[in-house]
Design an enzyme around this catalytic site. Structure first.
Site, mmCIF file in Angstrom:
data_model
loop_
_atom_site.group_PDB
_atom_site.id
_atom_site.type_symbol
_atom_site.label_atom_id
_atom_site.label_comp_id
_atom_site.label_asym_id
_atom_site.label_seq_id
_atom_site.Cartn_x
_atom_site.Cartn_y
_atom_site.Cartn_z
ATOM 1 C CE1 TYR A 1 -6.912 -6.510 -6.626
ATOM 2 C CE2 TYR A 1 -7.156 -7.456 -4.666
ATOM 3 C CZ TYR A 1 -6.850 -6.452 -5.371
ATOM 4 O OH TYR A 1 -6.510 -5.146 -4.590
ATOM 5 C CE LYS B 1 -5.935 -0.700 5.067
ATOM 6 N NZ LYS B 1 -7.457 -1.170 4.620
ATOM 7 C CG HIS C 1 -6.439 -8.387 1.529
ATOM 8 N ND1 HIS C 1 -6.858 -8.878 -0.118
ATOM 9 C CD2 HIS C 1 -6.344 -7.230 1.208
ATOM 10 C CE1 HIS C 1 -6.773 -7.744 -0.741
ATOM 11 N NE2 HIS C 1 -6.564 -6.803 -0.026
ATOM 12 C CG HIS D 1 -5.395 1.020 -3.987
ATOM 13 N ND1 HIS D 1 -4.733 0.737 -2.724
ATOM 14 C CD2 HIS D 1 -6.431 0.115 -3.871
ATOM 15 C CE1 HIS D 1 -5.292 0.009 -1.860
ATOM 16 N NE2 HIS D 1 -6.635 -0.560 -2.518
ATOM 17 N NE ARG E 1 -3.550 -2.054 2.728
ATOM 18 C CZ ARG E 1 -3.369 -3.350 3.330
ATOM 19 N NH1 ARG E 1 -2.217 -3.590 3.980
ATOM 20 N NH2 ARG E 1 -4.167 -4.206 3.597
ATOM 21 N NE ARG F 1 -3.490 -3.275 -1.452
ATOM 22 C CZ ARG F 1 -2.873 -4.156 -0.670
ATOM 23 N NH1 ARG F 1 -1.593 -4.353 -0.624
ATOM 24 N NH2 ARG F 1 -3.653 -4.742 0.205
#
Length: 294
Positions: free
Chosen positions: A275, A171, A266, A240, A147, A243
């Site tokens: 995806y 995150k 994730h 992004h 990211r 990504r």
């Protein structure tokens, strides 16, 4: 008469805008025409949930978007709540009817051939610090899928050349390890050597601006937008997108969904599954272009 009473209610009791009233009226008239065309004896009092669902399905079959169908359903729901409260109908058939789910837009990505062209064309990249840093940013994004915030936060100590891996803080401060190959190693070594020769470091960040400070998210995003514009006309040209391009390229070349999930950081594989829709859309296009009867 029931529709007119409802529209008056919207105008004078609920003070809804004339545009809202017109939109509600159109939806109600359309629905009324639908069930009258099916069976002329049908009335608002005899409408049931299945009839509403059939109407919604007919709209979807005509190509109406989920948002349009949901707006029409909202008008019918409001109408029946009004009619039930006024004693004009005995039941509310729209109460239990659910609208179609809105399709999430598929991730936008740059095709592998376009990324190869961008990264490999020598005329795109010079030997200046600015060019070397920009190429490093592009390759970092595309070869690791990290990211924007994760890339900006990288420090020199997060790069392990011996193990060929990056330590990334994602995150909620969760860390993960991302492997990298020979191309990224060569790119990083060249950048770090030139950076240390030309820039006085003010902090231990991997990516520094010309003042020796950690690059900002805005600076990185500007670099990505500028260079992606050389190979794609997509409106969205953000980190992004790179990504997304990484994830799509991995899946198209045989990577498993769980592996891609871990690389992207994730929490759930359900997030990564979007995806697979992207790669399936690509597969459909190949099929439609290649099959003689498609």
């Amino acid at each position: 008469m029931m529709i007119e009473d409802f529209l008056s209610y919207l105008r004078y009791e609920r003070n809804r805008s004339e545009l809202t009233v017109r939109n509600y009226e159109k939806s109600l008239r359309d629905f009324e025409a639908y069930f009258k065309n099916r069976e002329s004896h049908l009335s608002w009092e005899s409408v049931d949930s299945d009839l509403i669902r059939d109407w919604m399905e007919s709209m979807m079959d005509k190509g109406d978007m989920a948002s349009t169908v949901n707006n029409s359903l909202s008008a019918v729901r409001s109408f029946f709540r009004f009619a039930l409260a006024r004693g004009l109908v005995e039941k509310d058939p729209a109460y239990a009817v659910k609208g179609p789910k809105k399709r999430k837009p598929l991730p936008q990505y740059v095709r592998e051939s376009e990324m190869d062209r961008l990264i490999d064309l020598p005329e795109v990249w010079g030997d200046s610090m600015k060019d070397v840093r920009a190429r490093t940013i592009i390759i970092l994004f595309y070869e690791t899928g990290i990211r924007l915030a994760e890339l900006v936060a990288l420090d020199d100590q997060d790069v392990d050349f011996g193990m060929h891996q990056l330590k990334v803080t994602g995150k909620r401060n969760k860390q993960r390890i991302i492997p990298f190959g020979a191309e990224l190693e060569e790119t990083l070594r060249r950048y770090m050597k030139q950076r240390d020769e030309q820039i006085v470091k003010q902090e231990q960040a991997l990516l520094l601006n010309d003042k020796g400070q950690r690059v900002t998210r805005y600076q990185v995003a500007s670099v990505v937008k500028r260079y992606l514009s050389l190979v794609t006309t997509m409106k969205k040209r953000s980190p992004h997108v790179l990504r997304h391009s990484f994830a799509t390229a991995m899946l198209n070349n045989g990577a498993g969904l769980e592996s891609v999930r871990k690389l992207l950081g994730h929490e759930s594989v359900a997030t990564t599954e979007i995806y697979t829709h992207t790669t399936f859309e690509q597969l459909k296009r190949v099929y439609e272009n290649a099959h003689p009867r498609a």
